[in-house]
Write an enzyme that holds these catalytic residues in place. Structure first.
Site, PDB file in Angstrom:
ATOM      1  N   SER A   1      10.119   2.463   2.711  1.00 56.43           N
ATOM      2  CA  SER A   1      10.277   1.163   3.382  1.00 56.43           C
ATOM      3  C   SER A   1      11.098   0.254   2.486  1.00 56.43           C
ATOM      4  O   SER A   1      11.099   0.426   1.253  1.00 56.43           O
ATOM      5  CB  SER A   1       8.904   0.535   3.629  1.00 56.43           C
TER       6      SER A   1
ATOM      7  N   TYR B   1       0.000  -1.644   1.124  1.00 54.35           N
ATOM      8  CA  TYR B   1       0.977  -0.827   1.857  1.00 54.35           C
ATOM      9  C   TYR B   1       2.256  -0.662   1.033  1.00 54.35           C
ATOM     10  O   TYR B   1       2.753   0.451   0.844  1.00 54.35           O
ATOM     11  CB  TYR B   1       1.278  -1.470   3.210  1.00 54.35           C
TER      12      TYR B   1
HETATM   13  N1  LIG Z   1       7.947   0.309  11.973  1.00 50.91           N
HETATM   14  C1  LIG Z   1       8.276  -0.360  10.889  1.00 50.91           C
HETATM   15  O1  LIG Z   1       8.452  -1.599  10.931  1.00 50.91           O
HETATM   16  C2  LIG Z   1       8.485   0.376   9.574  1.00 50.91           C
HETATM   17  C3  LIG Z   1       9.215  -0.261   8.557  1.00 50.91           C
HETATM   18  C4  LIG Z   1       9.391   0.400   7.349  1.00 50.91           C
HETATM   19  C5  LIG Z   1       8.873   1.673   7.166  1.00 50.91           C
HETATM   20  N2  LIG Z   1       8.175   2.264   8.167  1.00 50.91           N
HETATM   21  C6  LIG Z   1       7.608   3.608   7.907  1.00 50.91           C
HETATM   22  O2  LIG Z   1       8.072   4.504   8.896  1.00 50.91           O
HETATM   23  C7  LIG Z   1       7.130   5.565   9.052  1.00 50.91           C
HETATM   24  C8  LIG Z   1       6.904   5.810  10.539  1.00 50.91           C
HETATM   25  O3  LIG Z   1       6.326   4.650  11.088  1.00 50.91           O
HETATM   26  P1  LIG Z   1       6.586   4.198  12.597  1.00 50.91           P
HETATM   27  O4  LIG Z   1       7.175   2.841  12.542  1.00 50.91           O
HETATM   28  O5  LIG Z   1       7.273   5.250  13.367  1.00 50.91           O
HETATM   29  O6  LIG Z   1       5.059   4.018  13.057  1.00 50.91           O
HETATM   30  P2  LIG Z   1       4.246   4.577  14.340  1.00 50.91           P
HETATM   31  O7  LIG Z   1       5.014   4.386  15.589  1.00 50.91           O
HETATM   32  O8  LIG Z   1       2.901   3.951  14.218  1.00 50.91           O
HETATM   33  O9  LIG Z   1       4.145   6.146  14.039  1.00 50.91           O
HETATM   34  C9  LIG Z   1       3.385   6.628  12.965  1.00 50.91           C
HETATM   35  C10 LIG Z   1       3.329   8.138  13.033  1.00 50.91           C
HETATM   36  O10 LIG Z   1       2.567   8.593  11.911  1.00 50.91           O
HETATM   37  C11 LIG Z   1       1.562   9.480  12.392  1.00 50.91           C
HETATM   38  N3  LIG Z   1       0.402   9.461  11.525  1.00 50.91           N
HETATM   39  C12 LIG Z   1      -0.329   8.388  11.110  1.00 50.91           C
HETATM   40  N4  LIG Z   1      -1.363   8.792  10.354  1.00 50.91           N
HETATM   41  C13 LIG Z   1      -1.293  10.155  10.300  1.00 50.91           C
HETATM   42  C14 LIG Z   1      -2.062  11.165   9.683  1.00 50.91           C
HETATM   43  N5  LIG Z   1      -3.180  10.885   8.970  1.00 50.91           N
HETATM   44  N6  LIG Z   1      -1.685  12.455   9.829  1.00 50.91           N
HETATM   45  C15 LIG Z   1      -0.590  12.776  10.548  1.00 50.91           C
HETATM   46  N7  LIG Z   1       0.187  11.870  11.158  1.00 50.91           N
HETATM   47  C16 LIG Z   1      -0.170  10.577  11.035  1.00 50.91           C
HETATM   48  C17 LIG Z   1       1.244   9.001  13.809  1.00 50.91           C
HETATM   49  O11 LIG Z   1       0.758  10.092  14.584  1.00 50.91           O
HETATM   50  P3  LIG Z   1      -0.763  10.335  15.021  1.00 50.91           P
HETATM   51  O12 LIG Z   1      -1.412   8.988  15.209  1.00 50.91           O
HETATM   52  O13 LIG Z   1      -0.618  11.123  16.291  1.00 50.91           O
HETATM   53  O14 LIG Z   1      -1.354  11.138  13.911  1.00 50.91           O
HETATM   54  C18 LIG Z   1       2.630   8.618  14.292  1.00 50.91           C
HETATM   55  O15 LIG Z   1       3.312   9.754  14.776  1.00 50.91           O
HETATM   56  C19 LIG Z   1       5.874   5.154   8.287  1.00 50.91           C
HETATM   57  O16 LIG Z   1       5.797   5.863   7.069  1.00 50.91           O
HETATM   58  C20 LIG Z   1       6.095   3.666   8.008  1.00 50.91           C
HETATM   59  O17 LIG Z   1       5.486   3.259   6.799  1.00 50.91           O
HETATM   60  C21 LIG Z   1       7.966   1.651   9.366  1.00 50.91           C
END
Ligand SMILES: NC(=O)c1ccc[n+]([C@@H]2O[C@H](COP(=O)([O-])OP(=O)(O)OC[C@H]3O[C@@H](n4cnc5c(N)ncnc54)[C@H](OP(=O)(O)O)[C@@H]3O)[C@@H](O)[C@H]2O)c1
Length: 263
Positions: A138, A151
């Site tokens: 991030s 986080y």
């Molecule tokens: N969205 C933002 O603003 C943002 C910004 C910077 C970085 N990020 C990073 O981007 C990455 C993806 O986030 P996103 O924005 O796509 O969020 P999201 O839409 O909430 O998706 C999160 C994904 O992670 C999976 N997950 C969560 N806990 C898990 C576990 N214990 N085991 C296996 N899978 C798990 C969820 O699947 P299940 O619930 O089906 O397990 C889901 O597929 C994360 O690492 C986040 O820190 C996001």
């Protein structure tokens, strides 16, 4: 090429799977919600492998990587993307919350990498490369925000891990890259809000937002042409660099923004 993605049931991981499938990649999709993975596989033509995985469990991480290798005979790119957040001050974050955050965001990353590296190092080079580790960190890895300290600490740890790996793997044919997204429209914010004691910024107020497809397109470019760091929003990269040069000034700006938001 064969790409294994954790957190493929939603958000950035799902968008990446869609982009890569369109480019002809064979995919291994991991998450806890198997039904969402299978629905996505159906949308993508059905030729991919879905593995129910809780990345907080080291045995699940090992089984996911082993299943990818068993099905396709190699693993070109491992994308460590699964993760979550909550809003809580450092003082209010409990030991149990720390353990869960570390187990998923950091442990999930390091365990998948530990399982994948021996396989990648042993496989034949393809277009000069044996394999790639791509970690979704991030922009907060470079500068934490208030109430996102725990986080951001896990995201900084992921970035440190990639920085060390890049040098440890030099000359082996396996490369490591970090993706540093800014605010992205996914389930992430709703999941974080559900678990938070504070309210997140309302959309549009002092927040940069991108679509998951924009982040995924940047990651696809980074898979085709690996680079140490991938940023989908260059002004944020510049701001993060300035913040590391001027930490005291940045504290002042963030403090003022916080007071403004809280009224
Ligand atoms: N969205 C933002 O603003 C943002 C910004 C910077 C970085 N990020 C990073 O981007 C990455 C993806 O986030 P996103 O924005 O796509 O969020 P999201 O839409 O909430 O998706 C999160 C994904 O992670 C999976 N997950 C969560 N806990 C898990 C576990 N214990 N085991 C296996 N899978 C798990 C969820 O699947 P299940 O619930 O089906 O397990 C889901 O597929 C994360 O690492 C986040 O820190 C996001």
């Amino acid at each position: 090429m064969v790409v294994a993605i954790t957190g493929a049931s939603a958000g950035i991981g799902r968008a990446l799977a869609i982009e890569l499938a369109a480019a002809g990649a064979r995919l291994v999709l991991a998450a806890r919600r198997l039904e969402l993975l299978e629905a996505l596989n159906g949308e993508l033509g059905g030729g991919h492998l879905c593995v129910r995985t809780d990345v907080a469990q080291p045995a699940d991480c090992a089984a996911f990587v082993a299943a990818a290798h068993a099905r396709f005979g190699r693993l070109d790119t491992l994308v460590c993307n699964a993760g979550f957040a909550f809003l809580r001050s450092v003082a209010d974050t409990s030991a149990a919350e720390w353990r869960e955050l570390l187990a998923i965001n950091l442990g999930g990353t390091s365990e998948c990498i530990r399982a994948a590296l021996p396989l990648m190092l042993a496989q034949e080079r393809r277009q000069g490369c044996r394999g790639q580790i791509l970690v979704v960190s991030s922009c907060l890895a470079r500068r934490a925000l208030p109430d996102l300290g725990a986080y951001a600490a896990t995201k900084a740890a992921q970035l440190s891990l990639v920085e060390a790996l890049r040098v440890e793997l030099a000359g082996t044919g396996v490369v490591a890259s970090a993706m540093l997204p800014v605010g992205t429209d996914t389930e992430f914010k709703a999941v974080a809000q559900e678990r938070s004691t504070r309210t997140m910024l309302p959309p549009g107020r002092l927040e940069v937002r991108q679509s998951a497809a924009t982040v995924a397109a940047c990651m696809v470019r980074g898979i085709v042409h690996p680079a140490p760091e991938l940023w989908s929003h260059l002004p944020s990269r510049l701001a993060a660099s300035l913040a590391t040069l001027f930490p005291g000034l940045t504290d002042g700006v963030l403090g003022r923004v916080r007071r403004l938001v809280e009224g």
